[in-house]
Each structure stands twice: as C-alpha cells, then as structure tokens.
Design an enzyme around this catalytic site. Structure first.
Site, short mmCIF file in Angstrom:
data_model
loop_
_atom_site.label_atom_id
_atom_site.label_comp_id
_atom_site.label_asym_id
_atom_site.label_seq_id
_atom_site.Cartn_x
_atom_site.Cartn_y
_atom_site.Cartn_z
CB THR A 150 -0.91 -0.03 1.25
OG1 THR A 150 -1.85 -1.09 1.07
CG2 THR A 150 -1.64 1.28 1.48
CG HIS A 203 -5.41 -8.64 1.45
ND1 HIS A 203 -4.83 -9.40 2.44
CD2 HIS A 203 -4.96 -7.38 1.64
CE1 HIS A 203 -4.08 -8.61 3.21
NE2 HIS A 203 -4.13 -7.38 2.74
CG ASN A 217 -1.52 -8.61 6.66
OD1 ASN A 217 -0.96 -9.55 7.22
ND2 ASN A 217 -0.97 -7.97 5.64
CE1 TYR A 246 -6.76 -3.97 6.78
CE2 TYR A 246 -5.12 -5.44 5.85
CZ TYR A 246 -5.45 -4.24 6.43
OH TYR A 246 -4.49 -3.29 6.67
CG ASN A 297 -5.26 -4.33 10.87
OD1 ASN A 297 -5.05 -3.19 11.27
ND2 ASN A 297 -5.04 -4.69 9.62
N GLY A 354 8.98 -7.20 0.13
CA GLY A 354 8.18 -5.99 0.24
C GLY A 354 9.07 -4.76 0.29
C1 LIG Z 1 4.46 0.11 3.29
C2 LIG Z 1 3.86 -1.26 3.34
C3 LIG Z 1 2.62 -1.49 2.77
C4 LIG Z 1 2.06 -2.78 2.76
N1 LIG Z 1 0.88 -2.99 2.13
C5 LIG Z 1 0.36 -4.24 2.04
C6 LIG Z 1 -0.80 -4.49 1.26
O1 LIG Z 1 -1.35 -3.59 0.62
N2 LIG Z 1 -1.26 -5.76 1.24
C7 LIG Z 1 -0.66 -6.78 1.91
O2 LIG Z 1 -1.13 -7.92 1.87
N3 LIG Z 1 0.48 -6.58 2.63
C8 LIG Z 1 1.01 -5.34 2.67
N4 LIG Z 1 2.19 -5.13 3.35
C9 LIG Z 1 2.95 -6.29 3.83
C10 LIG Z 1 3.97 -6.73 2.77
O3 LIG Z 1 3.32 -7.30 1.64
C11 LIG Z 1 4.99 -7.75 3.30
O4 LIG Z 1 4.32 -8.89 3.75
C12 LIG Z 1 5.83 -7.15 4.42
O5 LIG Z 1 6.40 -5.92 4.03
C13 LIG Z 1 6.95 -8.09 4.85
O6 LIG Z 1 7.84 -8.31 3.78
P1 LIG Z 1 9.30 -7.60 3.77
O7 LIG Z 1 9.97 -8.01 5.05
O8 LIG Z 1 9.98 -8.17 2.55
O9 LIG Z 1 9.08 -6.13 3.70
C14 LIG Z 1 2.75 -3.85 3.38
C15 LIG Z 1 3.99 -3.60 3.99
C16 LIG Z 1 4.56 -2.34 3.95
C17 LIG Z 1 5.92 -2.12 4.56
#
Ligand SMILES: Cc1cc2nc3c(=O)[nH]c(=O)nc-3n(C[C@H](O)[C@H](O)[C@H](O)COP(=O)(O)O)c2cc1C
Length: 402
Positions: free
Chosen positions: A42, A197, A200, A202, A257, A344
């Site tokens: 996001t 989705h 998390n 939702y 959440n 991410g």
């Molecule tokens: C800024 C940000 C926005 C995220 N938005 C979403 C999202 O829209 N949908 C989702 O399922 N997870 C979202 N996540 C979780 C990421 O998909 C991912 O699972 C998380 O960052 C862990 O991976 P990483 O350690 O490689 O960053 C978000 C994480 C971050 C940091």
C-alpha cells in the site's frame, strides 16, 4: 574454437548463493524467469477524488517490472471495502481506466501484475464508508487501534476505530458479489490475475479467526464455517479468472489489526488443505517467522512449524513473504519451504531488485516516512543500478493519457 569462445564469453555475474532464486518457475500459465516476487504494498497515493491510480503509479510499477510477478497494492473492491484514505479501488469506471494504464506500462516493460482484492471489514471508519455508515464485520467487536482518514482540511488523520456492525446472514451473498465485480473489473483493467487478500486482519481474516468471529450461524463456530466466506469468494472467482490466475494470501499467526485465533494450527491447516483442492496459481503466506527473521534472530519453533504445516497441507505453489534477506530467501528455497519468495520493503527502495540481487550489488535503504501518501519522493525516485552508474533516469510518466 570452442576454447576461444569459452574464454572470451562474458562471465554471468551472479552473487554467490543466489542460484535457486534465479531458477525459472512455471506459475499456472506463466513462465517466470526467476523466483523474486514483489509483495503487495500500500502506498496511499491514489488520485483524489475517486481513489484512482495515477500516471505516477504506472511509472512506479513499470520501474519494478523485472519482478517475476508484481502483486499490486491492496485495492478495495467496493466503497464498503475501503479502510484507509487515498488507497485505490477497483469498483468505478475511472479506477478501471487508471489501472489499465498501470497494467499497460507493466506489460510494455515485460512484467506481470496481479491485483490484490481487498475488503477491510472492521478496519475502517464511517468517514471512509458510503453515507458515513458503520464499517461491517463478522461480529460487532471494536478493534484496538486507529483508522487513517482524510479530515476536513484534506489532511491524513488517525482516529479511533468504532464498533462495527455485524453483517446479517441476508447480506452474505453480496460480499462474494463485491469480489466478483472487482474480479471482472480487474479483467477489464487487463491484470494478469488476482490475489484474494485474506491476511492481516481484514474482512476475510476476520471471518477466519476466532478472536473476531463470534457468529452462531453457518459463518461462525467450527473452522469449516469460519472458512466459508473465503472459499465462497474463491469459488465465485474461479469461473471468471480460471483457478490458475488466482492466488490467496493468508497470515497464519499474524497479529496485525488486533487479530488472533485460539487454534491457529487447526484453522490454517484446514484452510490450506481446502484451498489445495482448487488448483490455484499459488498460496501466499506472510511468513509466521517474519519478526525474528527481519531482526536476524532465530525463529520461534512454533513459527517454523506453522510454515511447515502450511507447506505440508497445501499441494501447490507456495509463496512466502516477510523478513527475507537474499541468503535466507535462498535457504528457504533450498529447504523446500517455499517455491517463490516475495519481497516488500526491499522492492520499495530497489526498483531493480532482481538485478541487484543477481549482481550482489548494494541495496538502497527504504525510508518509512515516505511509505504512505505524497508524490514522487520515496516512490519513483529510488535509483536503479544504471542510475548509480550515471545514466539518466527513464522518463516514464506519460501525461498524454488524460
Ligand atoms: C508500506 C507497506 C505497505 C504494505 N501494504 C500491504 C498491502 O497492501 N497488502 C498486503 O497484503 N500486505 C502489505 N504489506 C505487507 C507486505 O506485503 C509484506 O508482507 C511485508 O512488508 C513483509 O515483507 P518484507 O519483510 O519483505 O518487507 C505492506 C507492507 C509495507 C511495509
């Protein structure tokens, strides 16, 4: 001749220990060149009014098209499904047009992109809901924490969550229909597939987990009932997309959440097993061991055994995201804990992440202050390796389309 050819051939530059990450993979109808997926992220930069993806979003995603697959930021399937200011939707004609520019830019750059379909349930606020109504949920339980809304001055503001309204049994078929409409819109926007989705905390996760679901009808109680809505949504989308262009995201042992489950092994083991029956493109889990792994610590045994349980129960492609470094990603592939690894935060800061990992090049550091909202800064201005070498950034915002 052969010797000369071998001697003069340019060596392939590959960082030590990233062999498996760079093995191709067959995902449903797609031939992926490697195993590095861009996780859904996001970024809260949708154009207002209307929560429409902007030309800048097309630029941002096109910059990241070298991912084996991009999963879009979470995208609300309806007004009711929105839970944060400035996130994009896929329920209006304008939003579909906006997304079409994004998918076009990604395809021109030879990428693949799935749309993450999102209904937030109780993680919302009347200020974001149609006619300022109450957010909906399986049960009327107020989440701890705050909602991110736009105030009267047009600024972002955090406000306490309210007590949501429990969905009546009569309304339930219409939730699956919201997903169906969004899935059709994702086709009209020329996505390559969709991700449901269900992670998390939702809406779908709120139905799945015992802490948020106190229903006494066929959607509450035993896990067979709590999983019902997710399975109905999957079954509604299969005729639209075909199973091999649909992924599902879950977050077993996740706490985001204000979510929890009394028996997560039973809950998520059952769901993984049931989802296996559909022949989906993939199951995507948020790594239960994310917290420890991102801090370089040894994961809790329970987190590892949860990941193993999902691997055992789910017969199909498993994607895991959360807390990975190149070496831990490689290890998880080597130990058959995952088939694909989604990154991410590293993709936020490194538009050309696969190239950097292949070369063992240094990674840009992500800046959390620019994750959400704003414009180009922290979005489309992270440099690629080519820019590090002094090349000019590619102009990728096409203003002519509107
Ligand atoms: C800024 C940000 C926005 C995220 N938005 C979403 C999202 O829209 N949908 C989702 O399922 N997870 C979202 N996540 C979780 C990421 O998909 C991912 O699972 C998380 O960052 C862990 O991976 P990483 O350690 O490689 O960053 C978000 C994480 C971050 C940091």
């Amino acid at each position: 001749m052969d010797d000369i050819a071998t001697a003069t051939r340019k060596p392939t530059v590959k960082a030590p220990g990233t062999d498996l990450l760079f093995q191709p993979y067959r995902l449903g109808p797609f031939n992926l060149p490697h195993r590095i997926v861009m996780a859904p992220l996001t970024r809260s930069r949708a154009r207002q009014p209307g929560n429409v993806p902007s030309p800048l979003a097309a630029c941002y995603y096109a910059q990241r098209a070298s991912a084996a697959l991009i999963i879009s930021e979470a995208t609300q399937i309806s007004m009711q499904g929105q839970g944060y200011a400035w996130t994009p939707g896929i329920h209006s004609r304008e939003q579909v047009e906006g997304w079409r520019q994004v998918t076009k830019a990604v395809h021109q750059a030879n990428g693949l992109i799935f749309c993450q379909l999102w209904h937030v349930g109780r993680i919302s606020h009347p200020a974001l809901q149609p006619d300022n109504m109450l957010p909906v949920a399986p049960s009327a339980i107020t989440p701890a924490g705050k909602a991110f809304i736009e105030n009267e001055r047009g600024e972002g503001e955090l406000v306490p969550f309210v007590r949501p309204r429990a969905l009546s049994i009569e309304e339930m078929p219409y939730i699956a229909r919201q997903y169906e409409r969004a899935a059709r819109n994702a086709q009209a926007a020329e996505f390559d597939g969709v991700e449901i989705h269900a992670a998390n905390g939702y809406l779908l996760d709120q139905f799945i987990e015992t802490g948020t679901n106190q229903r006494t009808d066929v959607y509450g109680g035993p896990v067979e009932n709590r999983a019902r809505l997710l399975l109905e949504v999957a079954e509604a989308l299969i005729p639209i997309w075909g199973p091999d262009r649909i992924g599902v995201r879950l977050s077993p042992l996740g706490k985001m959440n204000d979510i929890h489950d009394d028996n997560p092994e039973e809950t998520f083991g059952y769901i993984a097993e049931r989802l296996s029956d559909y022949g989906l493109a993939y199951l995507h889990i948020v790594n239960p061991a994310m917290e420890e792994m991102q801090n370089g610590k040894q994961p809790e045994p329970r987190a590892l055994s949860m990941a193993e349980l999902i691997r055992k129960k789910y017969k199909g492609t498993l994607m895991v995201a959360g807390g990975f470094q190149p070496d831990t990603a490689e290890r998880w592939l080597a130990e058959h804990r995952a088939d694909l690894i989604a990154f991410g935060r590293k993709f936020i800061a490194n538009p050309d992440l696969p190239e950097r990992l292949r070369a063992g090049a240094p990674l840009n550091k992500d800046d959390p202050t620019t994750y959400y909202g704003g414009g180009e800064k922290g979005y489309t201005d992270y440099p690629s390796l080519a820019q590090d070498r002094g090349e000019q950034p590619k102009a990728c915002v096409d203003q002519s389309w509107r």
